[in-house]
Design an enzyme around this catalytic site. Structure first.
Site, PDB file in Angstrom:
ATOM      1  N   GLY A  53       0.784  -1.234   0.000  1.00  0.00           N
ATOM      2  CA  GLY A  53       0.000   0.000   0.000  1.00  0.00           C
ATOM      3  C   GLY A  53       0.813   1.279   0.000  1.00  0.00           C
ATOM      4  N   SER A  76       2.433   8.222   1.831  1.00  0.00           N
ATOM      5  CA  SER A  76       1.588   7.082   2.206  1.00  0.00           C
ATOM      6  C   SER A  76       1.787   6.672   3.662  1.00  0.00           C
ATOM      7  CB  SER A  76       1.912   5.875   1.317  1.00  0.00           C
ATOM      8  OG  SER A  76       1.649   6.158  -0.033  1.00  0.00           O
ATOM      9  N   TYR A 124     -18.310   9.432   3.044  1.00  0.00           N
ATOM     10  CA  TYR A 124     -17.425   8.258   3.157  1.00  0.00           C
ATOM     11  C   TYR A 124     -18.177   6.997   2.698  1.00  0.00           C
ATOM     12  CZ  TYR A 124     -13.332   5.696   4.878  1.00  0.00           C
ATOM     13  OH  TYR A 124     -12.201   4.909   4.987  1.00  0.00           O
ATOM     14  N   LYS A 154     -14.917  -0.449   5.820  1.00  0.00           N
ATOM     15  CA  LYS A 154     -14.022  -0.353   6.989  1.00  0.00           C
ATOM     16  C   LYS A 154     -14.653  -1.037   8.201  1.00  0.00           C
ATOM     17  CE  LYS A 154     -10.413   2.026   5.399  1.00  0.00           C
ATOM     18  NZ  LYS A 154      -9.144   1.330   5.085  1.00  0.00           N
ATOM     19  N   THR A 160      -2.973  12.332   2.028  1.00  0.00           N
ATOM     20  CA  THR A 160      -2.203  11.335   1.268  1.00  0.00           C
ATOM     21  C   THR A 160      -2.797  11.285  -0.131  1.00  0.00           C
ATOM     22  OG1 THR A 160      -3.636   9.455   1.784  1.00  0.00           O
ATOM     23  CG2 THR A 160      -1.880   9.935   3.363  1.00  0.00           C
ATOM     24  N   LEU A 161      -2.217  10.447  -0.985  1.00  0.00           N
ATOM     25  CA  LEU A 161      -2.759  10.312  -2.339  1.00  0.00           C
ATOM     26  C   LEU A 161      -4.210   9.850  -2.311  1.00  0.00           C
ATOM     27  CD1 LEU A 161      -2.063  10.547  -5.356  1.00  0.00           C
ATOM     28  CD2 LEU A 161      -1.415   8.125  -5.305  1.00  0.00           C
TER      29      LEU A 161
END
Ligand code: 0WE
Length: 264
Positions: free
Chosen positions: A23, A29, A165, A172, A203-204
């Site tokens: 990942g 990351s 989300y 999740k 993050t990305l």
């Protein structure tokens, strides 16, 4: 507070560990933050990438910390996973740690109404973001001959509604339940399974999420610590959980979120 980990690292808490990191997309990351922490504490690392574009990102990062194993892995492809673990078995003969920092939902499913999630959108989010941990655990188990630990990344949207989300929250929630059932199955082999529930961080994966900047601003104002988290915070907790600090911790989801989860 400013701290360095130098004295902790000097004790090489992860020396001799072989760790697989899944990942990493770039230097921001969360998986990379955990990888760096493990590396500084003496672990030997292997990395995977998804596709050639990410290979060009991951390979230089991996090489910068002396990793020699960099292999392709699409976590929704059993054949690729099988090949990856075959190579790890040949090169290392054992495995101590797996970092799973992978999630995906279709962009259109991360906005608008959850009720509009398609069957395929739901399936792909669950497969990539939750089932992949189960598959990983199954492949890793035979290599974790001296016990080991699996660590995944989650988010508060698993527990409470975070607008937009959507299907990722459902995935999740499934992921955190997978952590518990895997912990029970693998406990007798001394393999621990945990999750870190991280506060929002740029993050990305967060790039291009609608209103992400204002989410970060709100977190900086409304959390007990009045600041957002850093990648390094996740690195340190990841190291703790996979290292000597975590020996009797399994099935847990631990927060690094400046306290966001206690707020009503
Ligand atoms: O888990 C995540 C995001 C994971 C993610 C990101 C993307 C963006 C690109 C999964 N799938 C995709 N698919 C894409 O096409 N986070 C914890 C970050 C996040 O994402 C949000 C958030 C937060 C926080 C989406 C909506 C609302 C809040």
């Amino acid at each position: 507070m400013s701290t360095t980990n130098e004295r902790y690292w000097a004790e090489r808490p992860y020396a001799g560990q072989k760790a697989l990191i899944i990942g990493v997309a770039n230097e921001r990351s969360l998986a990379w933050a955990i990888a760096r922490e493990l590396h500084q504490g003496g672990a030997e690392l292997a990395f995977t990438y998804l596709g050639e574009a990410l290979e060009r990102r991951v390979r230089p990062l991996a090489e910068s910390i002396g990793a020699t194993i960099v292999e392709p892995c699409n976590v929704s492809d059993d054949q690729q996973m099988e090949l990856l673990f075959k190579k790890l078995g040949e090169k290392w003969g054992k495995l101590d740690t797996v970092i799973h920092s992978v999630a995906f939902a279709n962009r259109e499913d991360l906005e608008g109404r959850f009720v509009d999630t398609s069957r395929e959108g739901f399936r792909v989010a669950m497969d990539v973001s939750a089932y992949s941990l189960v598959a990983l655990a199954r492949y890793a188990e035979p290599l974790m001959t001296q016990g080991g630990s699996l660590l995944t990344l989650s988010y508060y949207g698993a527990e409470k509604v975070v607008p937009n989300y959507n299907v990722m929250g459902v995935a999740k929630a499934a992921l955190e339940a997978c952590v518990r059932y895997l912990a029970w199955d693998l406990g007798p082999k001394k393999i621990r399974v945990n999750a870190i529930s991280a506060g929002a961080v740029k993050t990305l994966a967060a790039a291009g999420i609608r209103d992400f900047r204002s989410m970060l601003a709100a977190a900086a104002e409304n959390t007990p610590l009045r600041e957002t988290i850093h990648q390094e915070d996740v690195g340190r907790l990841g190291g703790f959980l996979c290292g000597p600090g975590g020996v009797h911790i399994t099935g847990s989801t631990m927060y690094v979120d400046s306290g966001a989860h206690i707020m009503g």
